[in-house]
Design a protein around this motif. Structure first.
Motif, short mmCIF file in Angstrom:
data_model
loop_
_atom_site.label_atom_id
_atom_site.label_comp_id
_atom_site.label_asym_id
_atom_site.label_seq_id
_atom_site.Cartn_x
_atom_site.Cartn_y
_atom_site.Cartn_z
N ASN A 3 0.82 -1.22 0.00
CA ASN A 3 0.00 0.00 0.00
C ASN A 3 0.85 1.26 0.00
N THR A 42 1.74 0.02 4.96
CA THR A 42 1.98 -1.14 5.81
C THR A 42 3.33 -1.75 5.46
N TYR A 96 5.99 -5.08 6.66
CA TYR A 96 6.10 -6.34 7.39
C TYR A 96 7.57 -6.76 7.42
N CYS A 108 0.66 -5.97 10.99
CA CYS A 108 1.23 -4.62 11.00
C CYS A 108 0.23 -3.72 11.72
N LYS A 109 0.69 -3.07 12.77
CA LYS A 109 -0.18 -2.16 13.53
C LYS A 109 0.29 -0.73 13.29
N ARG A 113 -4.79 0.73 14.04
CA ARG A 113 -5.38 -0.11 12.99
C ARG A 113 -4.46 -1.29 12.75
N THR A 114 -5.05 -2.45 12.57
CA THR A 114 -4.30 -3.68 12.34
C THR A 114 -4.52 -4.14 10.91
N TYR A 115 -3.40 -4.41 10.23
CA TYR A 115 -3.44 -4.93 8.86
C TYR A 115 -2.75 -6.29 8.85
N ASN A 116 -3.21 -7.19 7.99
CA ASN A 116 -2.63 -8.52 7.87
C ASN A 116 -2.06 -8.73 6.48
N PRO A 134 -4.78 -11.97 4.87
CA PRO A 134 -6.01 -11.73 5.62
C PRO A 134 -6.79 -12.98 5.99
#
Length: 161
Positions: free
Chosen positions: A53, A57, A59, A80-81, A102-105, A108
């Motif tokens: 993105n 984000t 990792y 990823c927070k 916000r939490t992203y994976n 997902p």
């Protein structure tokens, strides 16, 4: 007018790799250290994190290349927070701001998984079970299990090169 139809082959059909999901609550560098100790490998952090993105984000990725067996091991964070400011719309004299995490994976479909261990070589079931059993010997790891790579919808997120 002629209609042209392009058929793209799935590039992941002949990819041979083992993917193991790891549930634990420790930091990435501590997990890499423990994996190095228990699996007799040498994971090192890549200089650049995995970016999605457009920098929103990131990792962490650790890598180990076994030149004798021609294996490449990757440990990648799945969570990823990001902390952002949010304005609360209320009818009051003061505008209230508060921080929202916000939490992203990365994957997902497996939102509860903390880390993935991807080994770019398909092992026999006995070797795979041996790796998972060695992972489960680590006290900080709550759970580890094999993930079917062909069933993932977001498997393109697990390409690191």
């Amino acid at each position: 007018m002629a209609v042209h139809k392009l058929i793209l082959d799935d590039i992941f059909e002949d990819v041979s790799c083992t993917l193991i999901a790891i549930h634990c609550a420790i930091e990435d560098y501590r997990l890499a250290y423990l994996l190095n100790k228990y699996l007799d490998i040498t994971l090192t952090r890549k200089p650049k994190d995995l970016d999605f993105n457009n920098g929103v984000t990131e990792y962490s990725v650790f890598e180990y290349e076994d030149e004798n067996k021609l294996d490449t091991w990757h440990l990648v964070s799945n969570i990823c927070k990001i902390e952002t400011e949010s304005k609360i719309e209320q009818q009051s004299l003061f505008n209230a701001h508060h921080k929202v995490i916000r939490t992203y994976n990365l994957v997902p479909e497996y939102g509860k998984v903390n880390y993935f261990l991807k080994i770019d070589n398909e092992f026999s079931n006995s070797k795979e079970k041996q790796i998972i059993n060695n992972l489960l010997k680590i006290p900080q790891i709550a759970m580890a299990y094999n993930v079917d790579m062909s069933a993932l919808k977001s498997k393109e997120h697990l390409i690191f090169d």
